[in-house]
Every structure is written in structure tokens, then in C-alpha cells.
Design an enzyme around this catalytic site. Structure first.
Site, PDB file in Angstrom:
ATOM      1  N   GLU A  28      75.415 -15.640  51.817  1.00  0.00           N
ATOM      2  CA  GLU A  28      76.577 -15.031  52.043  1.00  0.00           C
ATOM      3  C   GLU A  28      77.839 -16.357  52.543  1.00  0.00           C
ATOM      4  O   GLU A  28      77.262 -16.827  53.789  1.00  0.00           O
ATOM      5  CB  GLU A  28      76.880 -13.946  53.034  1.00  0.00           C
ATOM      6  CG  GLU A  28      78.084 -13.573  53.080  1.00  0.00           C
ATOM      7  CD  GLU A  28      78.152 -12.441  54.254  1.00  0.00           C
ATOM      8  OE1 GLU A  28      79.285 -11.780  54.110  1.00  0.00           O
ATOM      9  OE2 GLU A  28      78.022 -12.289  54.612  1.00  0.00           O
ATOM     10  N   LYS A  48      79.906  -6.000  47.475  1.00  0.00           N
ATOM     11  CA  LYS A  48      79.235  -5.416  49.616  1.00  0.00           C
ATOM     12  C   LYS A  48      80.186  -3.996  50.003  1.00  0.00           C
ATOM     13  O   LYS A  48      80.540  -3.889  50.352  1.00  0.00           O
ATOM     14  CB  LYS A  48      79.769  -6.212  50.401  1.00  0.00           C
ATOM     15  CG  LYS A  48      79.112  -6.231  52.152  1.00  0.00           C
ATOM     16  CD  LYS A  48      79.140  -7.412  52.812  1.00  0.00           C
ATOM     17  CE  LYS A  48      78.943  -7.623  54.107  1.00  0.00           C
ATOM     18  NZ  LYS A  48      78.886  -8.576  54.573  1.00  0.00           N
ATOM     19  N   CYS A  78      73.901  -8.988  54.274  1.00  0.00           N
ATOM     20  CA  CYS A  78      74.658  -9.472  55.791  1.00  0.00           C
ATOM     21  C   CYS A  78      74.447  -7.525  56.044  1.00  0.00           C
ATOM     22  O   CYS A  78      73.777  -6.704  56.406  1.00  0.00           O
ATOM     23  CB  CYS A  78      75.814  -9.771  55.885  1.00  0.00           C
ATOM     24  SG  CYS A  78      75.399 -11.041  57.825  1.00  0.00           S
TER      25      CYS A  78
END
Length: 298
Positions: free
Chosen positions: A47, A116, A156
Site C-alpha cells: 500500500e 479499501k 492495511c
């Protein structure tokens, strides 16, 4: 004669990212080359590996599908014959800016993306991270199928929400990707534990590329990231840990038969009772204060 087992070679990557997009892109191309030379069929980038700075700076530098950097990565995927997952970048679209993991196939075409879902709105060590102020949240879990292997996609902060990885595993994911730019302080405390937990509870491989290193003096409001790109087995063993290397790649050979074997031993996915857990409100048992019994001390 025993039939050969199912396997997938995947490139785990890590590097020190800054606001210098050209320099970051050059590193990305080098690690992709190294992974491909070592037999990787799919390579996953961290990321924010292509641009790491403040949220505002990253939004201002948001990539679109026609950017030279994305074109260079598409060319590399086609030239080397690898599937490439650009693990998370500020992605400029007609619907706004998302933090997206782009999937590039072996012909160099962008065939999909994961946006995300869980945005990093937190206050760590006095520094505020307000991702939702500069990007939109994704709306749907996403699966990737590579050579018959179903792969769940996270980015993440998503790793802190176990229901997402469980939904992906229940939908058939044998591998979970968690490309990250994990903050140094929370990485030291939680990174290995979170990734091993997601692997163990879903009996799946976890592959987590990472950025690493302190911010450079010219990068305003950037933050140090933890590194330690990890590959974890379905039984929770750490198969690879890239430590704090500032440019590293390791090809990990995933034996998919291990997923089936682990899930046969511990059929947690088959044993889920969603109707009991999610369809009803929790029962609350209240224990009130009581008077002391006669003859006992107060």
C-alpha cells in the site's frame, strides 16, 4: 501415482517509499523483475508504495488508469508474464478518489480493483490520520482468481476487521492479501499478531507486502512505517519476514493442499452459525448488587 498438489508462487515485496513517484516506480519495477526471475506467478506491491506522504499530498498526486506510472507497471506485467496487484494507491476515478488495489493481468490489462473498505481514521502518537477526509470507502468485498486459486483482497487497516477476512474465506478464499503501510508504533505492537490471527482463524495463507522506514526530512507530515512484510501459513507459521530491508522481495511457494488439510482438521468455516451470531441481538444477563448475607463481613 499421486497427483501433483496445487501450488502458487507469489512475490512478497517491501521498500522504503517517499513522495518521489519516479524513484518509487523504479523500485517497484526492480522488485517485480526479481520476483518474476524467481518464478513468481503473481506479485503484490505494498500500500502507498508508489507515493507515501501526507493524506493531502497523496490525494493531490492521485493516479488514474492512464498515468505513466500505471502504464509502466502494465508494461512490466505483460513483458514478464506475471499477475500484478498494485497493493493500494490513491486512485482517481469519475466517482472520486479511492484507496484501490489494482489488478493487472499477464497481458498488461487492468482487469479489476478492490477499493479499501475500512479507512484509517485514527490518532496515533499525537498524529491524526483522517483518511476519510481525502478518499471514499469501498463498498464490497472482492475476490481474485489466479490460476484457479481464490484470493481475498484487503488493504492495511482492513486487517483489524476480522469479519471481512472471514467473509472472504467463507466465499472460498485460500489466500488473503494485506498490502500495507503500517504505522511504526502500531506495527511494533500489533502487526505480527493481527496477521497470524487472520491466518489461523480462517486457515488461509496471509501475504502482506509492506512499506518500511522513517520519513525523509523533505516529506512533510509523512509517517514512519513498520516494514516486516510477512507471509503466514494457514497454521499461523511465519514463512517469510522481510524485516526492515529497504528494498526486498521474496518468492513464496504456497502449497494450497495445506489449506484443505487445515480446514479438514478444524472445520471452522463449515461450523459457522451466522443465524445465532448475526441475526439476533445478544442476550444480556444482569447480575445486580446484593446485600451481604447474615453473619458475613461487609
Amino acid at each position: 501415482m499421486t497427483a501433483p498438489g496445487r501450488s502458487l508462487k507469489i512475490g512478497l515485496t517491501q521498500w522504503h517509499a517517499t513522495t518521489d513517484v519516479a524513484a518509487n516506480t523504479a523500485v517497484a519495477l526492480r522488485v517485480i523483475e526479481r520476483a518474476a526471475a524467481d518464478g513468481a506467478r503473481i506479485v503484490v506491491l505494498p500500500e502507498n508504495g508508489l507515493m507515501l506522504g501526507s493524506n493531502v499530498a497523496m490525494r493531490e498526486a492521485a493516479f488514474d488508469a492512464d498515468s505513466p506510472t500505471i502504464a509502466a507497471l502494465r508494461d512490466a506485467a505483460a513483458r514478464l508474464g506475471v499477475v500484478l496487484v498494485v497493493g493500494g494507491l490513491k486512485n482517481s476515478t469519475p466517482d472520486g478518489v479511492f484507496n484501490s488495489a489494482l489488478v493487472i493481468d499477464r497481458s498488461g490489462q487492468i482487469v479489476g480493483r478492490y477499493d479499501k473498505i475500512h479507512l484509517f481514521d485514527a490518532n496515533i502518537g499525537g498524529q491524526s490520520f483522517e483518511a476519510s477526509s481525502v478518499e471514499r470507502a469501498g463498498a464490497a468485498p472482492t475476490l481474485l482468481d489466479v490460476d484457479g486459486v481464490r484470493i481475498g483482497m484487503l488493504i492495511c487497516y482492513d486487517v483489524r476487521f476480522p469479519e471481512l477476512s472471514r467473509e472472504l474465506a467463507a466465499a472460498g478464499a485460500e489466500v488473503l492479501l494485506v498490502p500495507s503501510a503500517f504505522v511504526q508504533s502500531t506495527g511494533e505492537a500489533h502487526w505480527h499478531t493481527l496477521l497470524r490471527a487472520r491466518a489461523i482463524e480462517n486457515l488461509a495463507y496471509v501475504i502482506a507486502p509492506a512499506t518500511v522506514g522513517s520519513s525523509t526530512p523533505d516529506v512533510v507530515d509523512a509517517f514512519p512505517t513498520y516494514g516486516h512484510a510477512l507471509a503466514v501459513s494457514p497454521w499461523g507459521e511465519v514463512l517469510a519476514d522481510l524485516g526492515t530491508e529497504t528494498e526486498a522481495v521474496q518468492t513464496v511457494d504456497l502449497d494450497l493442499d495445506r489449506v484443505g488439510a487445515a480446514r479438514s482438521k478444524l472445520p471452522v468455516l463449515a461450523g459457522r452459525r451466522e443465524h445465532a451470531v448475526y441475526a439476533t441481538e445478544p442476550t444480556v444477563i444482569t447480575v445486580g448488587a446484593t446485600e451481604p448475607r447474615e453473619g458475613t463481613d461487609d
